[in-house]
Motif scaffolding. Sequence first.
Motif, PDB file in Angstrom:
ATOM      1  N   UNK A  54      -9.066  -7.728  -5.834  1.00 33.36           N
ATOM      2  CA  UNK A  54     -10.433  -7.560  -6.306  1.00 33.36           C
ATOM      3  C   UNK A  54     -10.768  -8.638  -7.337  1.00 33.36           C
ATOM      4  N   UNK A  55      -9.804  -8.979  -8.180  1.00 30.78           N
ATOM      5  CA  UNK A  55      -9.992 -10.013  -9.197  1.00 30.78           C
ATOM      6  C   UNK A  55      -8.690 -10.787  -9.368  1.00 30.78           C
ATOM      7  N   UNK A  56      -8.808 -12.063  -9.689  1.00 34.24           N
ATOM      8  CA  UNK A  56      -7.634 -12.903  -9.895  1.00 34.24           C
ATOM      9  C   UNK A  56      -6.998 -12.611 -11.259  1.00 34.24           C
ATOM     10  N   UNK A 114      -8.534  -5.920  -2.185  1.00 36.04           N
ATOM     11  CA  UNK A 114      -9.860  -5.574  -1.689  1.00 36.04           C
ATOM     12  C   UNK A 114      -9.723  -4.636  -0.491  1.00 36.04           C
ATOM     13  N   UNK A 115     -10.609  -3.678  -0.393  1.00 31.65           N
ATOM     14  CA  UNK A 115     -10.624  -2.840   0.791  1.00 31.65           C
ATOM     15  C   UNK A 115      -9.416  -1.960   0.998  1.00 31.65           C
ATOM     16  N   UNK A 116      -8.662  -1.681  -0.085  1.00 32.59           N
ATOM     17  CA  UNK A 116      -7.533  -0.775   0.048  1.00 32.59           C
ATOM     18  C   UNK A 116      -6.494  -1.259   1.042  1.00 32.59           C
ATOM     19  N   UNK A 141       0.847  -1.188   0.000  1.00 31.60           N
ATOM     20  CA  UNK A 141       0.000   0.000   0.000  1.00 31.60           C
ATOM     21  C   UNK A 141       0.892   1.251   0.000  1.00 31.60           C
ATOM     22  N   UNK A 142       0.769   2.045  -1.039  1.00 33.25           N
ATOM     23  CA  UNK A 142       1.600   3.227  -1.191  1.00 33.25           C
ATOM     24  C   UNK A 142       2.877   2.970  -1.959  1.00 33.25           C
ATOM     25  N   UNK A 143       3.145   1.706  -2.340  1.00 27.37           N
ATOM     26  CA  UNK A 143       4.352   1.362  -3.078  1.00 27.37           C
ATOM     27  C   UNK A 143       4.136   1.378  -4.574  1.00 27.37           C
ATOM     28  N   UNK A 144       5.198   1.107  -5.326  1.00 29.43           N
ATOM     29  CA  UNK A 144       5.123   1.209  -6.789  1.00 29.43           C
ATOM     30  C   UNK A 144       5.684  -0.013  -7.505  1.00 29.43           C
TER      31      UNK A 144
END
Length: 348
Positions: free
Chosen positions: A187-189, A230-232, A155-158
Amino acid sequence: MNTTIAEKRVLREPELLELGTRAFEGLGLAHEDARDVARILVTADLFGLSTHGLSRIESYGERLGVGGIKARPRITREQRAPAIVGIDGDNGVGPLVGMRALEAAMDTARQTGVGVAFARGSNHFGPVSPYSLIAAEAGFASIIGSNATTTIAPWGGSDARLGNSPVGFGVPNPGGNPFLLDMAISVAARAKIRNALKRGDAIPDTWATDKAGRATTDPAAALEGFLLPIGGHKGYGLALLVDLFAGLLSGAAYLTHVKSWVDAPDEPQNLGHFFILIDTRHLGSTPWLAQRMNDFAAILHDSPPAQASRPVLVPGEIELSNLARHRREGLALDPAVLALLEQHAAKL
């Protein structure tokens, strides 16, 4: 009997199991091992999870062919504590290692009430729900997970540093359908994105980003980029938790230490899995559990649906409905998958 509908052969469950078993035998597995692999993949197909069913013969077969997976592993079991067992998969086919870990967890839970199996030295083990169903039918509640090749950025990485690690939950119901929740952290595979690319379809912009981290509807760009959790940030944390249990605690590879089966198909991935099982017979009688589980489902089903055509469902009901229907009517396999299965089976 096999029948043909729209150029697709419809096979019954025993035929699917037999063909899958023979195909993996043709790839070098021992008969009983091949049967266990086929059991997981066929159940996935019967659930309607075709991206994780017998179609996996393609990727598993390629890696078996180049020595990236051992056809005849020496899988070992080590009792670490009364309720904890370790499984070394010796780089075997993932569903085979998964079945050996599930069996070890069930054996342990029968003795102690709770059984925990940590597996290392494994590969992609299919979806979680077939294992959850086997456990539930034997009376065990379960939490099962695996880590995976890196496809998600922190999260927040690139760049990709963690995998789309699947996790699932199961609760038996002696008087009806078990509760089965099988979810990936994205969210999706990636398999859904690959299928969209093959069909030439766009994807929702909530599924993935391109390699620059921008939301995209282009499946080709998405496959070069990162899956969205999912869910950030909450999904990011959950993905890390699954990898901590499946990879770090098991002694397997974790995060970027996991080899990509696409980029390095001839190298062991050393994936890890965990199986946490509870023998529900230590909690109450069979009638007690059946009454409570049926009441639990009824409370949810009785909620008036927001759309009359879409009644409230309990997780697992769609898959179990598909399973029952395919057991009655048979399953039409993709012709390309069927041809590949028959090609490998013919090697015997």
